[in-house]
Design a protein around this motif. Structure first.
Motif, short mmCIF file in Angstrom:
data_model
loop_
_atom_site.label_atom_id
_atom_site.label_comp_id
_atom_site.label_asym_id
_atom_site.label_seq_id
_atom_site.Cartn_x
_atom_site.Cartn_y
_atom_site.Cartn_z
N GLU A 1 0.60 -1.29 -0.06
CA GLU A 1 0.10 -0.06 -0.10
C GLU A 1 0.99 1.15 0.13
O GLU A 1 2.10 1.22 0.18
CB GLU A 1 -0.87 -0.03 1.22
N ARG A 2 0.27 2.20 -0.31
CA ARG A 2 1.03 3.46 -0.63
C ARG A 2 1.35 4.12 0.91
O ARG A 2 2.61 4.69 0.93
CB ARG A 2 -0.01 4.75 -1.22
N GLY A 3 0.61 3.99 1.91
CA GLY A 3 0.89 4.60 3.16
C GLY A 3 1.95 3.75 3.85
O GLY A 3 2.45 4.24 5.11
N GLU A 4 2.56 2.75 3.61
CA GLU A 4 3.42 1.80 4.27
C GLU A 4 4.73 2.52 4.20
O GLU A 4 5.22 2.83 3.21
CB GLU A 4 2.98 0.44 3.95
N TRP A 5 5.51 2.12 5.15
CA TRP A 5 7.15 2.43 5.20
C TRP A 5 7.80 1.24 4.76
O TRP A 5 7.56 0.02 5.53
CB TRP A 5 7.39 2.70 6.66
N VAL A 6 8.69 1.44 3.71
CA VAL A 6 9.32 0.05 3.39
C VAL A 6 10.85 0.28 3.71
O VAL A 6 11.32 1.44 3.42
CB VAL A 6 9.23 0.05 1.91
N ILE A 7 11.44 -0.60 4.20
CA ILE A 7 12.76 -0.50 4.28
C ILE A 7 13.58 -0.41 3.15
O ILE A 7 13.47 -1.53 2.23
CB ILE A 7 13.42 -1.54 5.27
N ASN A 8 14.74 0.53 2.85
CA ASN A 8 15.43 0.42 1.65
C ASN A 8 16.74 -0.22 1.92
O ASN A 8 17.16 -0.02 2.90
CB ASN A 8 15.81 2.00 1.18
N SER A 9 17.19 -0.79 0.93
CA SER A 9 18.30 -1.75 1.07
C SER A 9 18.27 -2.69 2.53
O SER A 9 19.09 -2.57 3.40
CB SER A 9 19.73 -0.95 1.05
N PRO A 10 17.52 -3.51 2.55
CA PRO A 10 17.12 -4.35 4.01
C PRO A 10 18.32 -5.54 3.97
O PRO A 10 18.87 -5.78 2.68
CB PRO A 10 16.08 -5.01 3.75
N SER A 11 18.68 -5.92 5.01
CA SER A 11 19.37 -7.00 5.44
C SER A 11 18.93 -8.02 4.80
O SER A 11 17.92 -8.41 4.83
CB SER A 11 19.84 -7.12 6.87
N ASP A 12 20.02 -8.94 4.32
CA ASP A 12 19.55 -10.28 3.70
C ASP A 12 19.00 -11.35 4.89
O ASP A 12 18.24 -12.47 4.67
CB ASP A 12 20.64 -11.29 3.15
N ALA A 13 19.27 -10.99 6.15
CA ALA A 13 18.93 -11.88 7.48
C ALA A 13 17.70 -11.27 8.00
O ALA A 13 17.03 -12.07 9.01
CB ALA A 13 20.03 -12.03 8.25
N ILE A 14 16.93 -10.21 7.63
CA ILE A 14 15.77 -9.72 8.13
C ILE A 14 14.73 -10.52 8.11
O ILE A 14 14.30 -11.36 6.97
CB ILE A 14 15.52 -8.42 7.64
N ARG A 15 13.84 -10.54 9.11
CA ARG A 15 12.77 -11.72 9.18
C ARG A 15 11.42 -10.70 9.94
O ARG A 15 11.66 -9.65 10.34
CB ARG A 15 12.85 -12.78 10.09
N SER A 16 10.34 -11.44 9.68
CA SER A 16 9.12 -10.78 10.12
C SER A 16 9.22 -10.71 11.92
O SER A 16 9.52 -11.74 12.22
CB SER A 16 8.07 -11.42 9.78
N GLY A 17 8.83 -9.77 12.26
CA GLY A 17 9.01 -9.76 13.78
C GLY A 17 10.18 -9.20 14.42
O GLY A 17 10.22 -8.80 15.64
N ASP A 18 11.07 -8.89 13.46
CA ASP A 18 12.36 -8.51 14.05
C ASP A 18 12.03 -6.76 14.21
O ASP A 18 11.20 -6.09 13.80
CB ASP A 18 13.42 -8.25 12.93
N MET A 19 12.74 -6.19 15.38
CA MET A 19 12.73 -4.90 15.57
C MET A 19 13.60 -3.96 15.20
O MET A 19 14.76 -4.12 15.26
CB MET A 19 12.68 -4.69 17.32
N VAL A 20 13.29 -2.70 14.80
CA VAL A 20 14.32 -1.89 14.13
C VAL A 20 14.18 -0.50 14.27
O VAL A 20 13.01 -0.15 14.83
CB VAL A 20 14.35 -2.09 12.37
N ARG A 21 14.90 0.20 13.99
CA ARG A 21 14.71 1.78 14.42
C ARG A 21 14.50 2.54 12.92
O ARG A 21 15.64 2.64 12.54
CB ARG A 21 15.73 2.48 15.25
N PRO A 22 13.63 3.00 12.49
CA PRO A 22 13.35 3.44 11.16
C PRO A 22 13.87 4.82 11.26
O PRO A 22 13.44 5.60 12.00
CB PRO A 22 12.07 3.23 10.89
#
Length: 402
Positions: A376-397
């Motif tokens: 969707e348009r209003g979502e925030w998408v991680i640019n250049s994500p890590s290969d190890a990223i998984r659902s449920g991980d916590m990040v600081r955007p």
């Protein structure tokens, strides 16, 4: 003489507890007070020191916790607005016919050359074919011979039919005469067909234009040997009708469904700079090419002014109808994640929680991608994500500044 004053002697008085001075009595109280104040100050210093250590430990704990949460750059998908589709095209003559020789011989006369405008049925060249003429004369004589033999056989068969009715001749002999008549009739038909064929070949010694147009190629000249029917023979002339042109282009599969009535095309050609020409959609192949994954589309161009040349390259701009590319969003290509389950992106919510979502790519622009579904348009998408990223991980955007 005056008398000397008699000195008064002050006798010492005995000191008793009741008669002790106030300062001497207050000294122990002051010491106790000072001691209490010192202890209070020391306690304050100790408290301040302890508090600062607690605060430092808390800050260290916060820094340590923050260090374990990675900082990521996020972007918001942009809306894909319908825009004209630009594709390369090819201009083709409305009608183009190579003219081949149907009769062998030598080219006796050539009446046109490249660039000449001709009309339908106009004489282009004359072939000298003496062999065909001799064959025609022989076929004419052969036809007369066969016709005479057929006539004689017909009269003989008629007589034998009358005789067999009176039982003068046998039925076998009569049937033989009838069979001879049938053979002679078939030979006459064959001779007539051969004569007509040679007459047609004689007519092919005059080459005419199949339709009106322009002579765009010439493959022979006066005196050249014409070998009709040879597999390697080239066309003697090519006639092209360029009063109208066909504009062919291949539309990618993602836009094939949008090609239909109402679609217009504006195109430019190198020889006319920025001058735009209009084309009207007439036909579509209604099928996709297996190798290119595109659909062949034909537009019609009015070329009455003869400004456009067949075979030319054109840069075509298609005005697609509204709704094409609706519900699509665009993201950087660096935000895409390639995994065995398919293509996906990592989305971050307001609490910094990651969710990996599968997406479908509608169109690849190189540095950017149009996403057809899954985002969707209003979502925030991680640019250049890590290969190890998984659902449920916590990040600081790190959101970009507005």
């Amino acid at each position: 003489m005056p008398e000397a004053p008699v000195p008064h002697t002050i006798e010492p008085q005995a000191t008793t507890p009741d008669t002790m001075s106030a300062p001497a009595m207050a000294s122990p109280r002051r010491v106790g007070l000072f001691l209490l104040l010192g202890l209070a100050g020391l306690g304050g210093v100790l408290w301040i020191t302890f508090s600062s250590r607690l605060e430092a430990q808390e800050k260290l704990r916060e820094i340590t916790a923050a260090a374990t949460v990675p900082s990521v750059s996020v972007v918001q998908p942009s809306e894909v607005r319908p825009r004209p589709l630009t594709l390369p095209g090819r201009l083709v003559a409305w009608a183009e016919a190579p003219v081949y020789a149907r009769t062998s011989g030598f080219l006796a006369r050539r009446l046109v050359d490249i660039g000449d405008v001709v009309t339908a049925g106009q004489l282009l060249a004359v072939i000298d074919a003496p062999e065909v003429e001799q064959q025609l004369a022989a076929a004419t004589a052969a036809l007369a011979t066969v016709r005479a033999q057929r006539d004689l056989s017909a009269r003989s068969a008629q007589r034998w039919n009358e005789l067999v009715a009176r039982s003068v001749v046998s039925q076998q002999a009569t049937d033989e005469r009838r069979g001879d008549l049938a053979v002679r009739s078939a030979q006459l038909t064959q001779a007539e067909a051969e004569l007509n064929r040679l007459r047609a070949l004689t007519g092919f010694t005059q080459m005419v234009a199949p339709f009106g147009g322009t002579v765009t190629s010439r493959g022979t000249d006066v005196g050249a040997l014409i070998n009709a029917g040879a597999t390697a023979s080239a066309a003697l002339f090519t006639i092209t009708d360029s009063s109208k042109l066909r504009l062919y282009l291949r539309v990618p599969q993602a836009y094939a469904a949008a090609i239909g009535p109402g679609v217009t095309a504006q195109f430019t050609v190198p020889e006319h700079g920025d001058q735009a020409f209009t084309a009207e959609l007439t036909r579509t192949a209604d099928a996709l090419d297996v190798q290119s994954g595109s659909m062949l589309v034909q537009f019609t161009v009015d070329n009455a002014a003869d400004l456009l040349k067949p075979g030319g390259y054109a840069q075509v701009r298609l005005e697609l109808p509204p709704g094409t590319g609706a519900n699509q969003v665009r993201i950087p290509a660096s935000a895409l994640i390639f995994r065995s389950a398919g293509t996906s992106v990592a989305v971050v919510d307001d609490q910094g929680k990651v969710s990996v979502k599968p997406v479908r790519i509608a169109r690849d622009h190189g540095a950017h991608l149009d996403i057809g579904s899954g985002l969707e348009r209003g979502e925030w998408v991680i640019n250049s994500p890590s290969d190890a990223i998984r659902s449920g991980d916590m990040v600081r955007p790190n959101r970009p500044a507005p």
